[in-house]
Design an enzyme around this catalytic site. Structure first.
Site, PDB file in Angstrom:
ATOM      1  N   TYR A  68     -12.989   7.880  10.929  1.00 48.07           N
ATOM      2  CA  TYR A  68     -14.250   8.164  10.253  1.00 48.07           C
ATOM      3  C   TYR A  68     -15.443   7.734  11.103  1.00 48.07           C
ATOM      4  CZ  TYR A  68     -11.386   9.067   6.110  1.00 48.07           C
ATOM      5  OH  TYR A  68     -10.462   9.573   5.225  1.00 48.07           O
TER       6      TYR A  68
ATOM      7  N   LYS B  30       0.137   2.332  12.588  1.00 46.66           N
ATOM      8  CA  LYS B  30       1.020   3.253  13.283  1.00 46.66           C
ATOM      9  C   LYS B  30       0.893   2.964  14.784  1.00 46.66           C
ATOM     10  CE  LYS B  30       3.712   6.996  13.041  1.00 46.66           C
ATOM     11  NZ  LYS B  30       5.008   7.074  12.365  1.00 46.66           N
TER      12      LYS B  30
ATOM     13  N   ASP C  22       3.847   5.423   7.661  1.00 45.63           N
ATOM     14  CA  ASP C  22       4.691   6.459   7.067  1.00 45.63           C
ATOM     15  C   ASP C  22       5.825   5.823   6.251  1.00 45.63           C
ATOM     16  OD1 ASP C  22       5.582   5.501   9.495  1.00 45.63           O
ATOM     17  OD2 ASP C  22       6.389   7.403  10.198  1.00 45.63           O
TER      18      ASP C  22
ATOM     19  N   ASP D 109      -7.472   4.891   2.946  1.00 45.70           N
ATOM     20  CA  ASP D 109      -7.986   5.924   2.051  1.00 45.70           C
ATOM     21  C   ASP D 109      -6.816   6.665   1.400  1.00 45.70           C
ATOM     22  OD1 ASP D 109      -9.712   7.633   0.807  1.00 45.70           O
ATOM     23  OD2 ASP D 109     -10.340   8.696   2.615  1.00 45.70           O
TER      24      ASP D 109
ATOM     25  N   ASP E 247      -4.982   6.006  -2.532  1.00 39.51           N
ATOM     26  CA  ASP E 247      -4.929   7.116  -3.497  1.00 39.51           C
ATOM     27  C   ASP E 247      -3.491   7.369  -3.946  1.00 39.51           C
ATOM     28  OD1 ASP E 247      -7.672   7.641  -3.416  1.00 39.51           O
ATOM     29  OD2 ASP E 247      -7.342   9.817  -3.409  1.00 39.51           O
TER      30      ASP E 247
END
Ligand code: ATP
Ligand code: MG
Length: 327
Positions: free
Chosen positions: A120, A168, A200, A224, A228
């Site tokens: 971002y 990751k 993951d 993010d 969610d």
């Protein structure tokens, strides 16, 4: 000392749930000074600006801000407001409540998400018709700020033993490598226990058995998406609070949006915003009052009255009064 609280209801049900949360805060009879300001679609229409300078300045100077929601203008409002409080961490608890339908009712997680960089960073380019690129920025400074916050966060409450670093770094060796190494070394310095989970693998494991996790520290995009996902495990976005914390001030907001389908009817569920207000209380050091609000909301969710989204027929005001009665 009187704390100044900026109150920015915004659009849609923000106009209903934000005053409800303020009513709860007022019922505690703490010496707060509430200052209301405008932002969102309606102000844009009136003044040509979604976020008037005075609203930005208020958030940048108040001790804490309670924000509702903004409609079409959400990005033009909330991104600068997060910047106004210089927020480097986004706190998103995902907790299932007794009596509320959840995929995983045993879920009780807190995400501490890096809030300024990663993918971002805004550094995107269209090189040719065929090729676009994005520069992913990770700094030691931002990773360190987040890690120090996370160490304080888990040390302050007995219920947390440490935190999981979700990343990751096996693929993004430079960026997530720096993130992982920095967070880990700060935690080691501070004597805070950590474990590491690839993002993951985390996605699968949290769905199968959320109880193996507690506090999760992660880069911006991973936080993010995964928070969610956790929202799905506890029964959707409707009850989730969040906090954007900076070095000197913070902004609290429900995770849900303006809910245009029910706005103006007085039937929105105020729980997410009231729980955000409980986080505000804790942030300002009112731990007992914060706990009391959490307990009152939990009891109300379990025993009612409930709004229509939770299968009841109560109004926003009924639920708010029920919470206040239980304080
Ligand atoms: P926005 O663009 O502002 O996010 P949206 O249409 O995506 O608006 P959300 O606010 O994200 O709407 O809500 C998604 C759904 O959840 C809507 O059907 C809405 O009515 C419902 N919902 C969200 N928050 C609440 C709430 N506090 N009380 C009751 N229902 C809610
Ligand atoms: Mg939405």
């Amino acid at each position: 000392m009187t704390h100044e609280i900026a109150v920015i209801p915004g659009d849609g049900i923000g106009q209903e749930v934000t005053p409800a949360a303020v009513d709860v805060l007022e019922a505690l009879e703490i010496d707060f000074e509430f200052v209301e300001a405008d932002a969102g679609d309606a102000v844009l229409e009136e003044t040509g600006e979604a976020l008037p300078q005075e609203t930005y300045d208020l958030a940048a100077s108040a001790d804490a801000t309670l924000f509702g929601a903004a409609g079409e203008t959400a990005a033009d409002v909330i991104l600068p407001l997060r910047d106004a409080v210089d927020s480097f961490v986004n706190i998103r608890p995902a907790k299932a409540y007794p009596g509320i339908d959840a995929v995983r009712p045993e879920t009780d997680l807190v995400f501490l998400r890096e809030n300024t960089e990663g993918v971002y960073s805004g550094l995107e380019d269209r090189l040719t018709q065929d090729v676009s690129t994005l520069t992913r920025v990770v700094t030691e400074t931002a990773s360190r700020d987040l890690a120090e916050f996370a160490c304080d966060y888990v040390s302050e409450a007995d219920e947390h033993d440490g935190f999981s670093i979700v990343h990751k770094a096996n693929v993004m060796r430079e960026t997530d490598g720096l993130f992982r190494d920095t967070v880990k070394s700060v935690a080691d310095e501070e004597g805070v226990e950590t474990d590491e989970v690839l993002m993951d693998a985390f996605a699968t494991r949290v769905c199968l058995d959320p109880e193996q996790f507690d506090v999760i520290v992660c880069p911006n995009l991973a936080g993010d998406v995964l928070s969610d996902l956790a929202a799905g495990l506890v029964g959707g976005l409707g009850l989730l609070p969040s906090a954007n914390v900076g070095p000197d001030r913070a902004l609290f907001e429900p995770v849900h949006g303006t809910a245009p389908d029910i706005a103006g009817e007085g039937v929105a569920n105020p729980a997410a915003t009231i729980i955000s207000a409980a986080m505000l209380l804790e942030y300002l050091g009112y731990d007992e009052e914060s706990e009391a609000v959490h307990e009152a909301v939990e009891a109300t969710l379990e025993e009612g009255p409930r709004t229509a989204d939770l299968g009841g027929d109560a109004s926003t005001e009924d639920v708010t009064n029920a919470v206040i009665d239980r304080l």
